[in-house]
Write an enzyme that holds these catalytic residues in place. Structure first.
Site, PDB file in Angstrom:
ATOM      1  N   LYS A  74     -23.093  42.193  50.869  1.00  0.00           N
ATOM      2  CA  LYS A  74     -22.591  40.817  50.908  1.00  0.00           C
ATOM      3  C   LYS A  74     -21.770  40.601  52.174  1.00  0.00           C
ATOM      4  O   LYS A  74     -21.900  39.571  52.852  1.00  0.00           O
ATOM      5  CB  LYS A  74     -21.758  40.524  49.659  1.00  0.00           C
ATOM      6  CG  LYS A  74     -21.172  39.130  49.684  1.00  0.00           C
ATOM      7  CD  LYS A  74     -21.564  38.276  48.534  1.00  0.00           C
ATOM      8  CE  LYS A  74     -21.196  36.820  48.766  1.00  0.00           C
ATOM      9  NZ  LYS A  74     -20.932  36.070  47.570  1.00  0.00           N
ATOM     10  N   ARG A  93     -27.730  33.971  54.591  1.00  0.00           N
ATOM     11  CA  ARG A  93     -26.921  33.931  53.375  1.00  0.00           C
ATOM     12  C   ARG A  93     -27.686  33.291  52.218  1.00  0.00           C
ATOM     13  O   ARG A  93     -27.450  33.621  51.055  1.00  0.00           O
ATOM     14  CB  ARG A  93     -25.590  33.197  53.635  1.00  0.00           C
ATOM     15  CG  ARG A  93     -24.651  33.313  52.447  1.00  0.00           C
ATOM     16  CD  ARG A  93     -23.214  32.937  52.763  1.00  0.00           C
ATOM     17  NE  ARG A  93     -22.402  33.140  51.576  1.00  0.00           N
ATOM     18  CZ  ARG A  93     -21.090  33.014  51.511  1.00  0.00           C
ATOM     19  NH1 ARG A  93     -20.412  32.693  52.588  1.00  0.00           N
ATOM     20  NH2 ARG A  93     -20.444  33.225  50.390  1.00  0.00           N
ATOM     21  N   ASN A  97     -29.140  33.822  47.296  1.00  0.00           N
ATOM     22  CA  ASN A  97     -29.372  32.941  46.145  1.00  0.00           C
ATOM     23  C   ASN A  97     -30.607  33.341  45.360  1.00  0.00           C
ATOM     24  O   ASN A  97     -31.067  32.587  44.502  1.00  0.00           O
ATOM     25  CB  ASN A  97     -29.520  31.483  46.614  1.00  0.00           C
ATOM     26  CG  ASN A  97     -28.221  30.946  47.202  1.00  0.00           C
ATOM     27  OD1 ASN A  97     -27.145  31.297  46.749  1.00  0.00           O
ATOM     28  ND2 ASN A  97     -28.341  30.116  48.226  1.00  0.00           N
ATOM     29  N   HIS A 145     -23.650  33.095  33.269  1.00  0.00           N
ATOM     30  CA  HIS A 145     -24.157  32.908  34.638  1.00  0.00           C
ATOM     31  C   HIS A 145     -24.971  34.127  35.100  1.00  0.00           C
ATOM     32  O   HIS A 145     -26.081  33.986  35.613  1.00  0.00           O
ATOM     33  CB  HIS A 145     -22.991  32.648  35.590  1.00  0.00           C
ATOM     34  CG  HIS A 145     -23.408  32.551  37.023  1.00  0.00           C
ATOM     35  ND1 HIS A 145     -24.064  31.453  37.533  1.00  0.00           N
ATOM     36  CD2 HIS A 145     -23.301  33.430  38.054  1.00  0.00           C
ATOM     37  CE1 HIS A 145     -24.337  31.654  38.817  1.00  0.00           C
ATOM     38  NE2 HIS A 145     -23.875  32.851  39.152  1.00  0.00           N
TER      39      HIS A 145
HETATM   40  N1  LIG Z   1     -18.049  31.866  44.744  1.00  0.00           N
HETATM   41  C1  LIG Z   1     -19.169  32.523  44.652  1.00  0.00           C
HETATM   42  O1  LIG Z   1     -19.724  32.979  45.657  1.00  0.00           O
HETATM   43  C2  LIG Z   1     -19.766  32.761  43.308  1.00  0.00           C
HETATM   44  C3  LIG Z   1     -20.819  33.662  43.153  1.00  0.00           C
HETATM   45  C4  LIG Z   1     -21.308  33.905  41.867  1.00  0.00           C
HETATM   46  C5  LIG Z   1     -20.755  33.258  40.777  1.00  0.00           C
HETATM   47  N2  LIG Z   1     -19.740  32.371  40.966  1.00  0.00           N
HETATM   48  C6  LIG Z   1     -19.108  31.686  39.828  1.00  0.00           C
HETATM   49  O2  LIG Z   1     -18.501  32.675  39.020  1.00  0.00           O
HETATM   50  C7  LIG Z   1     -18.403  32.191  37.692  1.00  0.00           C
HETATM   51  C8  LIG Z   1     -18.801  33.290  36.729  1.00  0.00           C
HETATM   52  O3  LIG Z   1     -17.927  34.370  36.918  1.00  0.00           O
HETATM   53  P1  LIG Z   1     -17.732  35.488  35.806  1.00  0.00           P
HETATM   54  O4  LIG Z   1     -19.063  35.924  35.313  1.00  0.00           O
HETATM   55  O5  LIG Z   1     -16.809  36.497  36.363  1.00  0.00           O
HETATM   56  O6  LIG Z   1     -17.107  34.657  34.588  1.00  0.00           O
HETATM   57  P2  LIG Z   1     -15.612  34.424  34.061  1.00  0.00           P
HETATM   58  O7  LIG Z   1     -14.650  34.314  35.148  1.00  0.00           O
HETATM   59  O8  LIG Z   1     -15.722  33.305  33.098  1.00  0.00           O
HETATM   60  O9  LIG Z   1     -15.306  35.767  33.251  1.00  0.00           O
HETATM   61  C9  LIG Z   1     -16.116  36.102  32.149  1.00  0.00           C
HETATM   62  C10 LIG Z   1     -15.292  36.342  30.883  1.00  0.00           C
HETATM   63  O10 LIG Z   1     -14.675  37.631  30.974  1.00  0.00           O
HETATM   64  C11 LIG Z   1     -13.264  37.517  30.755  1.00  0.00           C
HETATM   65  N3  LIG Z   1     -12.669  38.579  31.577  1.00  0.00           N
HETATM   66  C12 LIG Z   1     -12.606  38.620  32.918  1.00  0.00           C
HETATM   67  N4  LIG Z   1     -12.148  39.813  33.319  1.00  0.00           N
HETATM   68  C13 LIG Z   1     -11.896  40.533  32.212  1.00  0.00           C
HETATM   69  C14 LIG Z   1     -11.435  41.858  31.993  1.00  0.00           C
HETATM   70  N5  LIG Z   1     -11.208  42.697  32.997  1.00  0.00           N
HETATM   71  N6  LIG Z   1     -11.263  42.251  30.723  1.00  0.00           N
HETATM   72  C15 LIG Z   1     -11.557  41.418  29.673  1.00  0.00           C
HETATM   73  N7  LIG Z   1     -12.040  40.177  29.825  1.00  0.00           N
HETATM   74  C16 LIG Z   1     -12.213  39.740  31.092  1.00  0.00           C
HETATM   75  C17 LIG Z   1     -12.915  36.107  31.153  1.00  0.00           C
HETATM   76  O11 LIG Z   1     -11.759  35.671  30.504  1.00  0.00           O
HETATM   77  C18 LIG Z   1     -14.159  35.354  30.663  1.00  0.00           C
HETATM   78  O12 LIG Z   1     -14.051  35.110  29.291  1.00  0.00           O
HETATM   79  C19 LIG Z   1     -19.270  30.964  37.610  1.00  0.00           C
HETATM   80  O13 LIG Z   1     -18.457  29.817  37.587  1.00  0.00           O
HETATM   81  C20 LIG Z   1     -20.070  30.999  38.903  1.00  0.00           C
HETATM   82  O14 LIG Z   1     -20.406  29.711  39.363  1.00  0.00           O
HETATM   83  C21 LIG Z   1     -19.237  32.113  42.200  1.00  0.00           C
END
Ligand SMILES: NC(=O)c1ccc[n+]([C@@H]2O[C@H](COP(=O)([O-])OP(=O)(O)OC[C@H]3O[C@@H](n4cnc5c(N)ncnc54)[C@H](O)[C@@H]3O)[C@@H](O)[C@H]2O)c1
Length: 369
Positions: A227, A242, A246, A267
Site C-alpha cells: 500500500k 492507486r 480498488n 465491508h
Molecule cells: N480510508 C480508506 O482507505 C479505507 C479503506 C478501506 C475501508 N475503509 C473504511 O473502513 C470502514 C471499515 O473498517 P473496519 O472493518 O475496521 O470496521 P469498524 O471500524 O466498524 O470496526 C469493526 C468492528 O470491530 C470493533 N473493533 C475494532 N477494533 C477492535 C478490537 N481491537 N477489539 C474488539 N473490537 C474491535 C469495532 O468497534 C466495530 O464494531 C468502512 O467505513 C470503510 O469504508 C476505509
C-alpha cells in the site's frame, strides 16, 4: 517490529507494525504529542479492551488523555458524527500543530481523519488501527471520509496521518468475523499485484487467522509495504496505480448497497465477494482461466469470508446490482472503470466494461453454483 516508510513529499510518515505499541505510546509518538493533554477518539468496543492500556501509558508519560468514546458502527461516519467530533476537538482547543489520536477500526480512522483534515483547515492526527482491515488498508494512505444519504465515502479529503502504529496485540480482542473480513484485504494485495504473496496467503491464511503472531506480522507488513509503495506513486489516484487497490470494490460496493451497509455484510466481506466476482468476470472476458479465477475464490473460502453471492439471500437480480454501480464514486465521464485480472498478481483497469454484460454475469452468479 517492522517500520515501513510512506514516502510523500513533505508529508512522509512511518507505519510501525508489531506488538506492545499502544503500551509504549508516548515513546512511539515522541514529539508528536507536544502538549500534556492528548485527545483520543475511539468507540465503545475498542475502549472496553484498550482504553486502560492507553490511559496507563499516557499517564506514565506525563500526559493527560481526554476521551471521546462513540457508539461503534458505520453510522458514526455521518454528518452528525463529524459534527460531534469536530465540536469536541474545538472544545478541547486543539491547534493546527497538535495531533489527534484515532484509536479503532476503519470507521474511527476515516471519521477522525476527516475531522482532522477540516479542523482549523487541517490539524495533525495519529492512526492507531485496531482491526486487521484498518492495519492493512484504511489507516495508510490518507483517504478520509464520511457517508451521506447519497452513498458511502462520498464526502471526504486526502489527509495523511503523521504516524501509524499497527499494534498486533489489538487483533487478540477482535471478533473472529472481523478478523476474517480484514484478511480479504490481505489476499487482495496478492491477487492484484504479487502472485508470490498470493501463494503465501493460500498456504498461511488459516494460521494467520488462528492468531500465529509471526505470520500475522508478515501479512500486515507485506500488505502495508504494497500500500505504501502504491500511495507514494499515486497519492491522489491520478495515474491509475492507486485505483488498482480498488480490486473487488465496485462489485463489493453494489453488494453493500443492496444489503443496506449493515452487519448483514461487513465491508471486508463485501470486498472478499467482490474479489471473487472480479476474478470470475475476468474469466468470463477470457482475460484469465476459470481455474485461476477459482484459485482466488478458494483462497477467500479457506480464510472464511463468504465467497458466493447466492448465499446472501438477496432479493435482487443482476440489473439491480449493476444499477448500484452507477452511484460509484469512481464513475468517470459516464464510464465505470473496473479493476480486472490479466493473471493472478496482475490487475489492470478496464474502461470498456458494459454494465449490461455485468448484469447478466451477476444473474448467473446469483444462481447457486
Ligand atoms: N480510508 C480508506 O482507505 C479505507 C479503506 C478501506 C475501508 N475503509 C473504511 O473502513 C470502514 C471499515 O473498517 P473496519 O472493518 O475496521 O470496521 P469498524 O471500524 O466498524 O470496526 C469493526 C468492528 O470491530 C470493533 N473493533 C475494532 N477494533 C477492535 C478490537 N481491537 N477489539 C474488539 N473490537 C474491535 C469495532 O468497534 C466495530 O464494531 C468502512 O467505513 C470503510 O469504508 C476505509
Amino acid at each position: 517490529m517492522a517500520v515501513i516508510p510512506v514516502n510523500l513529499a513533505g508529508r512522509s510518515y512511518k507505519v510501525r507494525v508489531g506488538g506492545g505499541l499502544l503500551a509504549d505510546l508516548p515513546a512511539q509518538c515522541g514529539k508528536l504529542l507536544r502538549k500534556d493533554c492528548v485527545p483520543v477518539v475511539t468507540d465503545t468496543n475498542v475502549a472496553k479492551h484498550w482504553r486502560e492500556t492507553i490511559e496507563t501509558a499516557l499517564l506514565a508519560g506525563g500526559h493527560e488523555p481526554h476521551w471521546l468514546v462513540l457508539d461503534p458502527g458505520e453510522s458514526a461516519k455521518s454528518w452528525r458524527g463529524l459534527e460531534r467530533v469536530v465540536d469536541w476537538l474545538l472544545g478541547e482547543e486543539v491547534e493546527r500543530g497538535d495531533h489527534v489520536v484515532a484509536l479503532g477500526g476503519g470507521v474511527i480512522g476515516d471519521l477522525v481523519g476527516f475531522a482532522a483534515a477540516i479542523l482549523k483547515r487541517g490539524c495533525g492526527f495519529i492512526q492507531l488501527p485496531t482491526t486487521l482491515l484498518a492495519q492493512v488498508d484504511s489507516s495508510v494512505g490518507g483517504k478520509t471520509a464520511i457517508n451521506t444519504g447519497a452513498g458511502k465515502n462520498l464526502v471526504g479529503a486526502f489527509h495523511q496521518p503523521a504516524l501509524v502504529l499497527a499494534d498486533l496485540d489489538t487483533l487478540t480482542t477482535l471478533p473472529a468475523r472481523e478478523l476474517r473480513a480484514g484478511y480479504a484485504e490481505v489476499i487482495k494485495y496478492g491477487v492484484l499485484g504479487d502472485a508470490e504473496f498470493f501463494t503465501w496467503c493460500e498456504r498461511n491464511g488459516p494460521q494467520v487467522l488462528a492468531g500465529d503472531r509471526a505470520l500475522q506480522e508478515y501479512a500486515v507488513t507485506e500488505s502495508v509495504r504494497t500500500k505504501a509503495r502504491v500511495v507514494a506513486e499515486d497519492e491522489r489516484e491520478i495515474t491509475g496505480a492507486r485505483a488498482l487497490l480498488n480490486l473487488g470494490h465496485t462489485f463489493g460496493h453494489a453488494l453493500e448497497a443492496e444489503t443496506g451497509f449493515s452487519d448483514r455484510l461487513l465491508h471486508g466481506e463485501a470486498v472478499a465477494l467482490g474479489i471473487v466476482l472480479a476474478a470470475r468476470y475476468s474469466a468470463r472476458r477470457e482475460y484469465i482461466s476459470e481455474q485461476d479465477a477459482e484459485r482466488g475464490a478458494d483462497a477467500i473460502a479457506d480464510a472464511g469470508p463468504p465467497n458466493e453471492i447466492a448465499a446472501l439471500g438477496m432479493d435482487a437480480d443482476g440489473r439491480k446490482l449493476a444499477a448500484h454501480m452507477l452511484h460509484d464514486k469512481k464513475m468517470d465521464a459516464g464510464t465505470l472503470p473496473f479493476v480486472l485480472l490479466a493473471a493472478i498478481g496482475q490487475a489492470f483497469l478496464d474502461r470498456n466494461v458494459a454494465l449490461d454484460d455485468v448484469a447478466s454475469f451477476l444473474d448467473g452468479e446469483l444462481q447457486a453454483r
